[in-house]
Write a protein that holds these residues in place. Structure first.
Motif, PDB file in Angstrom:
ATOM      1  N   UNK A   1      47.489  88.781  36.176  1.00  0.00           N
ATOM      2  CA  UNK A   1      48.548  87.785  36.352  1.00  0.00           C
ATOM      3  C   UNK A   1      47.947  86.457  36.792  1.00  0.00           C
ATOM      4  N   UNK A   2      48.248  85.401  36.066  1.00  0.00           N
ATOM      5  CA  UNK A   2      47.782  84.067  36.452  1.00  0.00           C
ATOM      6  C   UNK A   2      48.487  83.650  37.741  1.00  0.00           C
ATOM      7  N   UNK A   3      47.679  83.268  38.747  1.00  0.00           N
ATOM      8  CA  UNK A   3      48.239  82.854  40.027  1.00  0.00           C
ATOM      9  C   UNK A   3      48.126  83.910  41.109  1.00  0.00           C
ATOM     10  N   UNK A   4      47.708  85.134  40.728  1.00  0.00           N
ATOM     11  CA  UNK A   4      47.531  86.219  41.701  1.00  0.00           C
ATOM     12  C   UNK A   4      46.071  86.641  41.736  1.00  0.00           C
ATOM     13  N   UNK A   5      45.550  86.831  42.942  1.00  0.00           N
ATOM     14  CA  UNK A   5      44.194  87.352  43.143  1.00  0.00           C
ATOM     15  C   UNK A   5      44.292  88.600  44.004  1.00  0.00           C
ATOM     16  N   UNK A   6      43.757  89.711  43.486  1.00  0.00           N
ATOM     17  CA  UNK A   6      43.880  90.990  44.192  1.00  0.00           C
ATOM     18  C   UNK A   6      42.511  91.636  44.367  1.00  0.00           C
ATOM     19  N   UNK A   7      41.955  91.612  45.580  1.00  0.00           N
ATOM     20  CA  UNK A   7      40.670  92.269  45.822  1.00  0.00           C
ATOM     21  C   UNK A   7      40.802  93.791  45.771  1.00  0.00           C
ATOM     22  N   UNK A   8      39.706  94.475  45.555  1.00  0.00           N
ATOM     23  CA  UNK A   8      39.681  95.937  45.504  1.00  0.00           C
ATOM     24  C   UNK A   8      39.395  96.487  46.899  1.00  0.00           C
ATOM     25  N   UNK A   9      40.333  97.229  47.483  1.00  0.00           N
ATOM     26  CA  UNK A   9      40.132  97.737  48.844  1.00  0.00           C
ATOM     27  C   UNK A   9      39.210  98.960  48.893  1.00  0.00           C
ATOM     28  N   UNK A  10      38.638  99.198  50.071  1.00  0.00           N
ATOM     29  CA  UNK A  10      37.726 100.325  50.263  1.00  0.00           C
ATOM     30  C   UNK A  10      38.438 101.609  50.657  1.00  0.00           C
ATOM     31  N   UNK A  11      39.692 101.511  51.123  1.00  0.00           N
ATOM     32  CA  UNK A  11      40.372 102.708  51.589  1.00  0.00           C
ATOM     33  C   UNK A  11      41.860 102.497  51.759  1.00  0.00           C
ATOM     34  N   UNK A  12      42.514 103.448  52.452  1.00  0.00           N
ATOM     35  CA  UNK A  12      43.966 103.485  52.649  1.00  0.00           C
ATOM     36  C   UNK A  12      44.658 103.596  51.287  1.00  0.00           C
ATOM     37  N   UNK A  13      45.934 103.167  51.191  1.00  0.00           N
ATOM     38  CA  UNK A  13      46.584 103.167  49.868  1.00  0.00           C
ATOM     39  C   UNK A  13      47.439 101.913  49.692  1.00  0.00           C
TER      40      UNK A  13
ATOM     41  N   UNK B   1      49.205  85.244  46.466  1.00  0.00           N
ATOM     42  CA  UNK B   1      50.034  84.555  45.469  1.00  0.00           C
ATOM     43  C   UNK B   1      49.908  83.047  45.614  1.00  0.00           C
ATOM     44  N   UNK B   2      48.760  82.597  46.091  1.00  0.00           N
ATOM     45  CA  UNK B   2      48.567  81.156  46.316  1.00  0.00           C
ATOM     46  C   UNK B   2      48.849  80.338  45.059  1.00  0.00           C
ATOM     47  N   UNK B   3      48.527  80.914  43.896  1.00  0.00           N
ATOM     48  CA  UNK B   3      48.728  80.189  42.645  1.00  0.00           C
ATOM     49  C   UNK B   3      50.164  80.150  42.169  1.00  0.00           C
ATOM     50  N   UNK B   4      51.074  80.802  42.870  1.00  0.00           N
ATOM     51  CA  UNK B   4      52.480  80.841  42.453  1.00  0.00           C
ATOM     52  C   UNK B   4      53.388  80.007  43.350  1.00  0.00           C
ATOM     53  N   UNK B   5      52.868  79.560  44.476  1.00  0.00           N
ATOM     54  CA  UNK B   5      53.687  78.774  45.406  1.00  0.00           C
ATOM     55  C   UNK B   5      54.147  77.477  44.730  1.00  0.00           C
ATOM     56  N   UNK B   6      55.440  77.192  44.873  1.00  0.00           N
ATOM     57  CA  UNK B   6      56.016  75.989  44.286  1.00  0.00           C
ATOM     58  C   UNK B   6      56.699  76.228  42.956  1.00  0.00           C
ATOM     59  N   UNK B   7      56.511  77.391  42.361  1.00  0.00           N
ATOM     60  CA  UNK B   7      57.158  77.694  41.083  1.00  0.00           C
ATOM     61  C   UNK B   7      58.590  78.181  41.303  1.00  0.00           C
ATOM     62  N   UNK B   8      59.338  78.281  40.203  1.00  0.00           N
ATOM     63  CA  UNK B   8      60.759  78.638  40.286  1.00  0.00           C
ATOM     64  C   UNK B   8      61.062  79.817  39.374  1.00  0.00           C
TER      65      UNK B   8
ATOM     66  N   UNK C   1      66.551  80.592  39.426  1.00  0.00           N
ATOM     67  CA  UNK C   1      66.605  79.330  40.157  1.00  0.00           C
ATOM     68  C   UNK C   1      66.065  79.366  41.565  1.00  0.00           C
ATOM     69  N   UNK C   2      65.434  80.458  41.974  1.00  0.00           N
ATOM     70  CA  UNK C   2      64.861  80.561  43.318  1.00  0.00           C
ATOM     71  C   UNK C   2      63.474  79.939  43.326  1.00  0.00           C
ATOM     72  N   UNK C   3      63.236  79.021  44.254  1.00  0.00           N
ATOM     73  CA  UNK C   3      61.925  78.415  44.380  1.00  0.00           C
ATOM     74  C   UNK C   3      61.036  79.288  45.260  1.00  0.00           C
ATOM     75  N   UNK C   4      59.814  79.533  44.772  1.00  0.00           N
ATOM     76  CA  UNK C   4      58.861  80.346  45.531  1.00  0.00           C
ATOM     77  C   UNK C   4      58.167  79.431  46.535  1.00  0.00           C
ATOM     78  N   UNK C   5      58.694  79.392  47.742  1.00  0.00           N
ATOM     79  CA  UNK C   5      58.136  78.517  48.777  1.00  0.00           C
ATOM     80  C   UNK C   5      57.107  79.232  49.645  1.00  0.00           C
ATOM     81  N   UNK C   6      57.195  80.561  49.671  1.00  0.00           N
ATOM     82  CA  UNK C   6      56.284  81.357  50.496  1.00  0.00           C
ATOM     83  C   UNK C   6      56.330  82.804  50.003  1.00  0.00           C
ATOM     84  N   UNK C   7      55.588  83.693  50.673  1.00  0.00           N
ATOM     85  CA  UNK C   7      55.546  85.076  50.197  1.00  0.00           C
ATOM     86  C   UNK C   7      56.844  85.827  50.464  1.00  0.00           C
ATOM     87  N   UNK C   8      57.608  85.412  51.467  1.00  0.00           N
ATOM     88  CA  UNK C   8      58.886  86.068  51.716  1.00  0.00           C
ATOM     89  C   UNK C   8      59.876  85.790  50.587  1.00  0.00           C
ATOM     90  N   UNK C   9      59.955  84.543  50.148  1.00  0.00           N
ATOM     91  CA  UNK C   9      60.860  84.221  49.037  1.00  0.00           C
ATOM     92  C   UNK C   9      60.408  84.910  47.754  1.00  0.00           C
TER      93      UNK C   9
END
Length: 400
Positions: A312-324, A330-337, A341-349
């Motif tokens: 996905x363009x705008x998302x960076x996902x590192x590979x974890x060593x454990x857990x699940x 989503x830094x590349x998605x902030x400011x999009x709509x 009509x919902x504006x992505x202002x932060x990760x909660x939105x």
């Protein structure tokens, strides 16, 4: 004057539970919601453990026990620490509680005074800061970053410690990032702690057995024996043994701390469920053969989710060593709509719009103290994960 305690205003309800509840509400309304918010294995509790619980019921082991655990379970815990971690404890140094959360809570309630500081790396499990606040302490956050794979550096730990620091809470593999500290990385942190003898270590090892690829788990008192006398090594049977609902957590540490935790527990919940304790004895003493095939499934699911999210363009996902869990940015998605009509202002939105518009439940990063990210639990079926990640891909592709 409010009837409720002032302390209650300092804490907030668990965001992970809130997202899971919202997903359940929408599902009950007929929506095809895929829940990736709960940190709970989808496997059944292994048969030998279930059989041990049934045997305990049938033999009448259903009465009160000692407030912080039956002798048989405490001995099994001592044996586990010796076998898996090379740590020697006696039953007097062991506490058993109603889940790992109560272990941490008891320790904080038994030790914190007003103004005491607790260093917590971000991203953190959502309950750490609120438990510190409830106990009258002050959380001090040491912020990690995507660039360091969400691992705390020695300099960051050093900078967070003050004369008021009482505890350092350490979690590896991590909830929510899945980051696991190598022995060398952990030794660098314990070297810092050796320079600050007033700081105690509370290590949350709940995901110990969920370690992947070349990562080998280790715990602070194992890496640096000089920290043994000021470390509370915490663990439980919830995750690796698929026993989340059985509610058994445990810890080992100095006798005077364990005694203080026992005092707290004796006047709150008293003993953990007797039947669950006997099931936990079997979990720790019995066969561990199911761990490897479970981990193989988790690795496959992890790799599926990491691959699809990184497409996905705008998302960076590192590979974890454990857990699940994975903890993509989503830094590349902030400011999009969104199309609604919902504006992505932060990760909660972002998380709320994803649930409302695509029926996928994740937990927003602000809940874990580090944004802009979200947490995905991949402890569910391959089919559900593929379907959910496809929806996330479609949702992100539609943003303008």
């Amino acid at each position: 004057m409010s009837f409720l305690a002032e302390n209650l205003s300092r804490v907030k309800p668990s965001p992970t539970i809130a997202m899971t509840a919202k997903a359940a509400e929408l599902r009950a309304a007929g929506r095809d919601v895929i829940g990736l918010s709960a940190g709970e294995p989808d496997f059944d509790t292994p048969e030998n453990i279930r059989d041990a619980a049934k045997a305990a019921i049938d033999s009448g082991k259903t009465r009160y026990t000692a407030p912080d655990g039956i002798p048989e379970l405490k001995q099994a815990i001592c044996d586990k620490f010796q076998r898996d971690n090379g740590l020697t404890y006696t039953p007097k140094q062991v506490s058993v509680a109603t889940g790992g959360k109560q272990i941490l809570y008891n320790a904080l309630m038994a030790t914190l005074n007003a103004g005491d500081e607790v260093v917590i790396p971000t991203p953190y499990w959502v309950s750490y800061p609120d438990m510190v606040l409830l106990a009258g302490g002050k959380p001090v956050f040491a912020h990690t970053s995507l660039e360091s794979n969400f691992k705390l550096t020695p300099d960051q730990l050093e900078a967070a410690i003050t004369p008021k620091t009482k505890w350092f809470i350490f979690n590896s593999p991590s909830n929510p990032s899945g980051a696991g500290y190598s022995r060398e990385e952990l030794k660098a942190l314990t070297d810092v702690l050796l320079r600050h003898p007033h700081v105690w270590v509370m290590t949350d090892d709940m995901y110990e057995h969920l370690a992947y690829d070349d990562f080998t788990f280790c715990t602070p008192a194992e890496v640096e024996p000089q920290l043994y006398d000021r470390t509370l090594t915490c663990n439980g049977v919830s995750k690796a043994y698929a026993m989340t609902g059985w509610r058994i957590g445990y810890a080992a540490g100095p006798e005077h701390l364990i005694a203080a935790m026992r005092k707290i527990q004796s006047q709150s919940t008293s003993n953990p469920c007797s039947v669950s304790q006997w099931a936990a004895v079997e979990a720790l003493n019995g066969t561990q053969d199911f761990l490897a095939p479970h981990n193989e499934m988790f690795v496959r699911r992890r790799d599926l989710v990491v691959k699809m999210l990184n497409e996905i363009e705008g998302i960076t996902c590192p590979t974890p060593e454990g857990a699940f869990y994975v903890y993509p940015s989503i830094a590349g998605l902030i400011g999009k709509t969104t199309t609604a009509g919902t504006k992505i202002t932060d990760d909660e939105s972002f998380a709320k719009a994803l649930l409302e518009e695509k029926d996928v439940a994740v937990v927003f990063g602000a809940a874990f103290g580090l944004s802009p990210n979200f947490r995905v639990s991949y402890a569910t079926s391959d089919e559900a994960l593929k379907k959910a990640c496809t929806r996330i891909q479609d949702f992100c592709a539609s943003l303008t």
